[in-house]
Design a protein around this motif. Structure first.
Motif, PDB file in Angstrom:
ATOM      1  N   ARG B  97       0.778  -1.231   0.000  1.00 12.14           N
ATOM      2  CA  ARG B  97       0.000   0.000   0.000  1.00 12.14           C
ATOM      3  C   ARG B  97       0.813   1.286   0.000  1.00 12.14           C
ATOM      4  O   ARG B  97       0.585   2.147  -0.860  1.00 12.14           O
ATOM      5  CB  ARG B  97      -1.003  -0.018   1.153  1.00 12.14           C
ATOM      6  N   PRO B  98       1.764   1.484   0.908  1.00  8.99           N
ATOM      7  CA  PRO B  98       2.473   2.774   0.857  1.00  8.99           C
ATOM      8  C   PRO B  98       3.460   2.868  -0.307  1.00  8.99           C
ATOM      9  O   PRO B  98       3.946   3.961  -0.596  1.00  8.99           O
ATOM     10  CB  PRO B  98       3.194   2.823   2.200  1.00  8.99           C
ATOM     11  N   ALA B  99       3.758   1.757  -0.956  1.00  9.19           N
ATOM     12  CA  ALA B  99       4.809   1.787  -1.978  1.00  9.19           C
ATOM     13  C   ALA B  99       4.276   2.051  -3.369  1.00  9.19           C
ATOM     14  O   ALA B  99       5.013   2.480  -4.248  1.00  9.19           O
ATOM     15  CB  ALA B  99       5.564   0.459  -1.971  1.00  9.19           C
ATOM     16  N   THR B 100       2.966   1.824  -3.592  1.00 13.88           N
ATOM     17  CA  THR B 100       2.489   1.793  -4.976  1.00 13.88           C
ATOM     18  C   THR B 100       2.658   3.119  -5.701  1.00 13.88           C
ATOM     19  O   THR B 100       3.210   3.161  -6.787  1.00 13.88           O
ATOM     20  CB  THR B 100       1.005   1.391  -5.028  1.00 13.88           C
ATOM     21  N   ARG B 101       2.184   4.210  -5.096  1.00  9.62           N
ATOM     22  CA  ARG B 101       2.177   5.478  -5.814  1.00  9.62           C
ATOM     23  C   ARG B 101       3.595   5.889  -6.214  1.00  9.62           C
ATOM     24  O   ARG B 101       3.864   6.218  -7.369  1.00  9.62           O
ATOM     25  CB  ARG B 101       1.535   6.560  -4.942  1.00  9.62           C
ATOM     26  N   ALA B 102       4.511   5.818  -5.226  1.00 11.82           N
ATOM     27  CA  ALA B 102       5.887   6.222  -5.523  1.00 11.82           C
ATOM     28  C   ALA B 102       6.452   5.371  -6.650  1.00 11.82           C
ATOM     29  O   ALA B 102       7.125   5.861  -7.561  1.00 11.82           O
ATOM     30  CB  ALA B 102       6.746   6.079  -4.278  1.00 11.82           C
ATOM     31  N   ALA B 103       6.143   4.077  -6.618  1.00 14.71           N
ATOM     32  CA  ALA B 103       6.665   3.175  -7.652  1.00 14.71           C
ATOM     33  C   ALA B 103       6.102   3.527  -9.017  1.00 14.71           C
ATOM     34  O   ALA B 103       6.827   3.588 -10.011  1.00 14.71           O
ATOM     35  CB  ALA B 103       6.330   1.741  -7.284  1.00 14.71           C
ATOM     36  N   GLU B 104       4.790   3.784  -9.064  1.00 16.22           N
ATOM     37  CA  GLU B 104       4.174   4.100 -10.357  1.00 16.22           C
ATOM     38  C   GLU B 104       4.713   5.410 -10.921  1.00 16.22           C
ATOM     39  O   GLU B 104       4.975   5.530 -12.119  1.00 16.22           O
ATOM     40  CB  GLU B 104       2.654   4.210 -10.201  1.00 16.22           C
ATOM     41  N   VAL B 105       4.850   6.397 -10.045  1.00 11.19           N
ATOM     42  CA  VAL B 105       5.329   7.699 -10.511  1.00 11.19           C
ATOM     43  C   VAL B 105       6.773   7.579 -10.987  1.00 11.19           C
ATOM     44  O   VAL B 105       7.164   8.143 -12.009  1.00 11.19           O
ATOM     45  CB  VAL B 105       5.183   8.733  -9.390  1.00 11.19           C
ATOM     46  N   LEU B 106       7.537   6.779 -10.246  1.00 11.68           N
ATOM     47  CA  LEU B 106       8.919   6.542 -10.675  1.00 11.68           C
ATOM     48  C   LEU B 106       8.937   5.893 -12.056  1.00 11.68           C
ATOM     49  O   LEU B 106       9.773   6.225 -12.903  1.00 11.68           O
ATOM     50  CB  LEU B 106       9.617   5.650  -9.648  1.00 11.68           C
ATOM     51  N   THR B 107       7.998   4.993 -12.289  1.00 13.27           N
ATOM     52  CA  THR B 107       7.882   4.368 -13.610  1.00 13.27           C
ATOM     53  C   THR B 107       7.709   5.413 -14.690  1.00 13.27           C
ATOM     54  O   THR B 107       8.427   5.434 -15.690  1.00 13.27           O
ATOM     55  CB  THR B 107       6.664   3.430 -13.646  1.00 13.27           C
ATOM     56  N   VAL B 108       6.746   6.289 -14.478  1.00 14.49           N
ATOM     57  CA  VAL B 108       6.438   7.271 -15.505  1.00 14.49           C
ATOM     58  C   VAL B 108       7.654   8.165 -15.766  1.00 14.49           C
ATOM     59  O   VAL B 108       8.067   8.363 -16.924  1.00 14.49           O
ATOM     60  CB  VAL B 108       5.224   8.116 -15.080  1.00 14.49           C
ATOM     61  N   PHE B 109       8.258   8.673 -14.712  1.00 14.32           N
ATOM     62  CA  PHE B 109       9.362   9.618 -14.911  1.00 14.32           C
ATOM     63  C   PHE B 109      10.600   8.930 -15.485  1.00 14.32           C
ATOM     64  O   PHE B 109      11.297   9.488 -16.328  1.00 14.32           O
ATOM     65  CB  PHE B 109       9.696  10.330 -13.600  1.00 14.32           C
ATOM     66  N   SER B 110      10.862   7.714 -15.028  1.00  9.15           N
ATOM     67  CA  SER B 110      12.063   7.075 -15.560  1.00  9.15           C
ATOM     68  C   SER B 110      11.851   6.656 -17.014  1.00  9.15           C
ATOM     69  O   SER B 110      12.791   6.675 -17.808  1.00  9.15           O
ATOM     70  CB  SER B 110      12.474   5.886 -14.698  1.00  9.15           C
ATOM     71  N   LEU B 111      10.602   6.338 -17.370  1.00 11.02           N
ATOM     72  CA  LEU B 111      10.346   6.029 -18.787  1.00 11.02           C
ATOM     73  C   LEU B 111      10.575   7.242 -19.669  1.00 11.02           C
ATOM     74  O   LEU B 111      11.173   7.151 -20.742  1.00 11.02           O
ATOM     75  CB  LEU B 111       8.906   5.559 -18.968  1.00 11.02           C
ATOM     76  N   MET B 112      10.086   8.388 -19.195  1.00  8.06           N
ATOM     77  CA  MET B 112      10.293   9.614 -19.973  1.00  8.06           C
ATOM     78  C   MET B 112      11.787   9.881 -20.147  1.00  8.06           C
ATOM     79  O   MET B 112      12.262  10.191 -21.238  1.00  8.06           O
ATOM     80  CB  MET B 112       9.672  10.807 -19.248  1.00  8.06           C
TER      81      MET B 112
END
Lengths: 270, 458, 485
Positions: B97-112
């Motif tokens: 639960r506390p990890a999901t948002r940070a992980a998803e946002v990291l996904t988006v930014f690192s993909l960019m």
């Protein structure tokens, strides 16, 4: 325009005749507006040589494991002119994302400079290492400006280039023959040497032979034939071989082995 | 005993939204600091565009270097988001639960960030549009679908689109919470973004269905992205050490390894930066640490197979590359560093529960993993090219130029800056997910012992 | 946690089990004590087929001998052996993995999974002929491995005894580790049986339980032993899969340089053993009389795992195929032709169909996953697929004569057209008997094993009753799962 005869261009490189004089390299450089390979370019390891001569030192069999012990008179210099092999099954072609390189119907692997964006994937996937990238904008000293060949594009930085079999000469030859004879391009015209690639024209020993595989009377016909059914090349000369044949690229450049006088017993200084 | 105390909804709102409603100076300072580095990298890139790729350290046998390494690295980092969110959501792991948002946002930014790399590494970056977008931009010729470099942008953009949607859908309930607490222009902006979220049962149902559907649909995309990145290498027959059948799963598991490690770093940093000790607890690091041990060991198996098969072939070129890589200085030193930092050091640390529950030590182990994984990609790409094969008459090695190093550092600063900016406007820990977890928290009494339990809808 | 008063909790357990601890134990012990005639019939049939298989093997061995030169006669034997490894020997992994991840739904089948380590004894025996027919490493005996003269091998310049003794040691290690795990895990149940039954069985079980008292220390020691043995089993198993797949398939086909192969072999093992356990679970529920202990939940959850593994299977296969196919290297193309698209096309298509398409299409639907029959059909399909995979890999590998060549592409040129050794080999009657015998032998041992140790783990079921309960919340009743540390 008259219906053109189908062609399959190819080259024979006779290693036995090659002296390693580098005339082909210079001729190619001049004909194709290849940028100047200054000392800096060599230090950066970014020279561009569409055809280059690889030089190997060969020691007798018994010294293979310790070449430094071989007597100097037994060490032989071996030269191998390497240019784009114009593979029928070229590994560089499918990997280009923008179709900047493709195979034309005359057996040439052609590079479209305009489309190239410079991913350099083709160079990575070329087993012969004959694709070159323009790391810098090419510059010529003023006195050499007028020497540039007007028939050939000057490549800007950021794109790949490689041997084209002097396609500009082929096109010019086609036009000339068609204008003069109103007919097809043929190897008789080629035999007169008026549109061989620059390297072939410059080779003093005649170790490079350029021609059309499909022409039964052509210069290449004594070395190679094209199988009617499979459309594959059949090597007729027992000296003939292709570079890295085992990876199945089917090169259109065919090499003829060096004749070793010591092995064949034909004399020489051995 | 259950770790952490029960939290009331009101307190969760207050704790997790304070990054948005308060404006401490250090936040802007940090953002500016990373911004300056990014600016420096942009200048370096501009200089490179102006002068040509000659300013890089690339040469004739080594046509790909730092940029492609960095591309593969950031694509790898981006695998964490889906790994944690989608897989753990589908498998109903509570500690996600506390990890999901940070992980998803990291996904988006690192993909960019990752996608920038192949674009600026191209010889003529101003003309890449007809490469990157599968459309006949120029002269009516579509891109070459046979090329792995066309599969790349298609896969990456699909992944980027779907992971952005994934973030957004999970963000909706939280946006509404912010909307209700803000005023003026901010209220209007959040109102638009929240898409009229009222929190009625129908909306929740739709949100949950969308989340689960996206989780399931994003998984094939997630696997395909790094497989396709690996195809860039394994499809090339001319570079012997690249042409290996294990590359797709090897890359994917390596990506998960580095990505999850990166999420641990982000979690530990935000725990410390924003004071979220109540939310990101040692148990979460413990669970992530255990997951990482498994992933790392799987990765190591694949690594051994990959290395070993270079030798198995008995082919001279192939053995030459492995020899060059592992036995010739300076490459051998990089190789030893890579194996040590990717596997032996971190896994050695994670075997101890004390380490797994200590955020500081976890940061060290995870940074070690990421150093190792960056080196892994570098050691796959460059030695293979430098020691290509028989016709490679001019062997040469590769050293990056200052421009390349600055740009690579700039990408790290860019991701940090974007994460900080995101945290400034959106909550980095999903409020609704934490609240849901609070509802699901339960205990079972067995004899004298209380066992933590979860409530589950079926 | 004042929101849910514990007094309100109802301890009902999963919907299937409405029993107290004591009732569970008595019920399971009764089932264990009495076996129906159908069971003994199954044992007899399996034993008979096993004997026929052994007979067939003896006839074949007397007929053609057992050596390097008659290797081609044992292609199907090798396939059957490999099938044994990917199913029975891999099965205990399910117990280890899901115990490690603390999944409650593993409880009905974890003992059945561990019982498969008994079949390892058959695997060890069946391995001996395989080792005898395996060609040496350094074919020309000059002490140096050279491409085109010697066999490519994973052993390089051969540590002493490689590959034969190392392979054997690995397999024996796995089997011993599996048996130890079975014993450790079954000790509490054995002690219970010793108490509730009488006669010889009680004495044997009491002896085997080795003084199990059920103290806190006993349980902690058991937990630690299971963790260590499980980790060892896992690592040894992966290692043995790697060795067997590389020594007996990959390195016998010249030019097949496939780094994912070992991992794919392990994955096929995981997939096939998951299928096997679902089928066993189905048989336990429908025929074995354990209906009330096995609800839909184990099938549903296991089906999700099977779907994931199936997708991975397709993915691994695709990685292998894609790299070879796109590369257009002649050596690799010939390998693909041999193993997939030409010589063994039928076996390959069956493999792809049963290992990937059928389970994928079935398990894609939640309705199918959440049923008893759906996962069972998918599981059976996966087992069949794994068998055809072993056929298409091991039979050609055993039929290649010139294992020292650089590439099989060369054979074709030398013989003009397809070389005889690249043609598909169909099984003869003796081959069929050997294959069936090997499978029947495994079933025979497993069935007898269930007479020795109960097929359902009583202590795990009872533990499950404590951790799973239903509790009212808001308007409904919800499942509460305990997650012990």
């Amino acid at each position: 325009m008259a219906q053109r005869k189908p062609h399959k261009w190819g080259m024979i490189v006779d290693i036995d005749k090659c002296t390693g004089c580098q005339a082909c390299v210079v001729a190619c450089q001049a004909e194709n507006n290849v940028q100047l390979n200054t000392e800096d370019r060599f230090h950066e390891r970014r020279p561009i040589e569409w055809i280059h001569i690889q030089r190997y030192w060969e020691v007798p069999e018994e010294y293979r494991s310790r070449p430094e012990d071989a007597p100097f008179q037994d060490i032989k210099a071996r030269f191998l002119p390497v240019l784009c092999q114009h593979c029928e099954n070229a590994p560089c072609e499918p990997v280009c994302p923008v179709y900047a390189t493709y195979h034309n119907d005359q057996g040439l692997n052609v590079q479209v400079y305009n489309r190239c964006v410079g991913t350099r994937y083709c160079a990575n996937n070329c087993p012969y290492q004959v694709r070159f990238f323009n790391y810098w904008e090419p510059v010529w000293p003023d006195r050499m400006r007028n020497q540039l060949n007007p028939d050939v594009t000057v490549r800007s930085r950021g794109i790949m280039e490689k041997c084209s079999f002097c396609i500009q000469r082929l096109r010019r030859g086609e036009r000339q023959v068609e204008a003069a004879e109103g007919g097809e391009l043929n190897d008789r015209a080629l035999a007169e040497g008026n549109f061989a690639p620059a390297c072939v024209q410059a080779c003093p020993t005649g170790s490079l032979i350029f021609g059309d595989y499909t022409d039964p009377d052509g210069q290449l016909s004594q070395y190679v034939a094209v199988d009617e059914d499979t459309n594959e090349k059949v090597l007729k000369d027992d000296r003939a071989y292709q570079l890295l044949k085992n990876i199945g690229t089917e090169p259109n450049v065919i090499y003829l082995k060096k004749i070793d006088p010591r092995r064949t017993g034909e004399g020489g200084h051995g | 005993m259950q770790e952490g105390r029960a939290l009331a909804d009101r307190q969760i709102n207050r704790d997790l939204l304070h990054t948005i409603f308060t404006h401490p100076k250090w936040q802007w300072g940090l953002i500016a600091f990373f911004g300056i580095i990014v600016l420096g990298a942009m200048c370096a890139a501009g200089y490179m565009f102006n002068r040509g790729l000659g300013v890089s350290g690339l040469n004739r046998p080594v046509m790909w270097g730092f940029f492609i390494t960095n591309f593969v690295f950031w694509i790898g980092i981006s695998h964490a988001g889906v790994m944690l969110s989608a897989i753990l959501r589908l498998s109903k792991a509570e500690w996600r639960r506390p990890a999901t948002r940070a992980a998803e946002v990291l996904t988006v930014f690192s993909l960019m960030t990752a996608m920038l790399m192949p674009l600026i590494h191209a010889g003529r970056p101003w003309r890449v549009f007809y490469w990157v977008f599968p459309f006949d931009w120029a002269r009516g010729v579509y891109p070459n679908v046979r090329s792995a470099l066309i599969w790349d942008p298609s896969a990456v953009f699909t992944y980027l689109t779907s992971s952005t949607l994934f973030v957004y859908i999970a963000l909706l309930p939280d946006l509404a919470v912010i909307r209700d607490r803000s005023t003026g222009i901010r209220r209007q902006i959040y109102s638009v973004l929240a898409l009229g979220w009222r929190g009625n049962p129908r909306q929740w149902k739709l949100q949950i269905i969308a989340g689960v559907l996206l989780s399931a649909l994003i998984l094939p995309v997630f696997v395909s992205v790094h497989s396709i990145v690996s195809f860039d290498f394994s499809m090339a027959i001319a570079v012997k050490s690249w042409h290996s059948t294990i590359f797709p799963p090897y890359f994917v598991i390596g990506a998960v390894h580095s990505g999850v490690a990166a999420v641990v770093i982000v979690m530990a940093v935000m725990r410390w930066l924003y004071g979220w000790q109540e939310y990101i607890r040692p148990e979460h690091f413990d669970a992530l640490g255990r997951l990482l041990v498994v992933v790392a060991t799987g990765w190591f198996f694949f690594f051994v197979l990959e290395f070993f098969f270079g030798l198995y072939s008995l082919e001279a070129d192939e053995i030459a590359v492995k020899d060059f890589l592992s036995a010739q200085a300076p490459w051998s030193w990089w190789f030893i560093t890579f194996v040590g930092t990717t596997y032996f050091i971190p896994v050695g640390m994670w075997l101890f529960k004390g380490v797994r529950r200590n955020p500081g030590l976890m940061i060290i182990a995870c940074i070690s993993v990421n150093i190792g994984m960056w080196l892994e990609r570098f050691l796959i790409i460059v030695p293979g090219l430098a020691q290509k094969q028989v016709m490679n008459f001019t062997y040469f090695t590769y050293a990056p130029s200052v421009v390349e190093v600055v740009i690579v550092i700039g990408t790290f600063a860019l991701v940090c800056m974007l994460m900080l900016l995101f945290a400034k406007v959106f909550p980095l820990i999903p409020l609704y997910d934490i609240k849901e977890g609070e509802i699901a928290r339960d205990e079972i009494q067995i004899g004298r012992r209380k066992v933590p339990a979860v409530l589950r809808e079926e | 946690m004042a929101r849910h008063p514990h007094e309100a909790a109802e301890r009902t357990g999963p919907p299937e089990v409405h029993l107290s601890d004591r009732e569970v134990m008595q019920d399971l012990a009764e089932k264990y004590d009495a076996a129906c005639p159908k069971f003994w019939l199954a044992v007899a049939v399996a034993g008979g087929l096993f004997a026929l298989g052994v007979l067939a093997f003896v006839i074949r061995a007397l007929d053609v001998g057992l050596s390097d030169s008659s290797r081609n006669e044992y292609g199907y034997y090798a396939a059957a052996f490999a099938f044994l490894i990917v199913t029975a020997t891999t099965a205990p992994l399910a117990a280890i993995a899901f115990r490690w991840t603390k999944n409650h739904w593993r409880r009905p089948f974890s003992r059945a999974a561990e019982l498969f380590s008994l079949v390892g004894i058959l695997a060890v025996l069946a391995f001996i002929p395989m080792l005898i027919v395996l060609p040496g490493i350094d074919l020309n005996g000059d002490g140096v491995l050279e491409l085109g003269k010697d066999r490519r091998t994973i052993w390089f310049s051969a540590p002493i005894g490689a590959p034969i003794w190392w392979d054997m040691a690995g397999l024996i290690g796995v089997v011993v580790c599996g048996l130890a795990l079975l014993w450790v895990s079954a000790r509490p149940d054995m002690a219970q049986i010793a108490q509730v039954s009488n006669g010889l069985r009680a004495r044997v079980m009491g002896r085997l339980a080795c003084g199990w008292q059920g103290t806190v220390r006993d349980w902690n020691v058991q937990k630690g032993q299971m963790a260590i043995l499980g980790a060892f089993y896992f690592m040894l198993l992966v290692w043995v899969h790697t060795l067997i797949s590389l020594d007996f398939a990959l390195s016998l086909i010249p030019g097949w340089r496939d780094s994912i192969f070992a991992a794919h072999h392990v994955l096929t093992g995981i997939q096939a053993s998951a299928g096997l356990l679902i089928v066993v679970l189905f048989l336990m529920k429908k025929v074995g009389g354990y209906d009330r202990y096995i609800g839909v939940d184990p099938f549903w959850s296991f089906a999700k795992v099977l779907l994931g593994v199936t997708l991975l299977w397709g993915y691994f296969w695709f990685s292998e195929f894609m790299t070879f196919w796109y590369g257009r290297d002649e050596t690799e193309q010939t390998v693909i032709k041999l193993l997939m698209v030409e010589s063994y096309r039928t076996a390959f298509l069956l493999n792809l169909f049963f290992s990937f398409f059928i389970p994928f299409v079935l398990l894609l639907w939640n309705g199918v996953r959440k049923s008893v029959l759906g996962p069972t059909v998918a599981g059976a399909s996966v087992i069949i697929g794994a068998f055809f995979m072993m056929v298409r890999l091991y039979v050609p590998a055993f039929n290649i004569k010139d294992v020292g060549a650089e590439s099989i592409a060369e054979f074709e040129a030398a013989h003009g057209g397809t070389a005889a050794q690249l043609l598909p080999v169909l099984p003869g009657p003796l081959d069929v008997l050997m294959v069936v015998g090997m499978m029947a032998g495994a079933a025979f041992i497993f069935l007898l094993g269930t007479r020795l140790i109960p097929i359902m783990s009583a202590w795990e079921m009872k533990e499950g009753l404590m951790y799973v309960l239903y509790r009212p919340f808001m308007k409904g009743k919800y499942l509460v799962l305990g997650k012990p540390e």
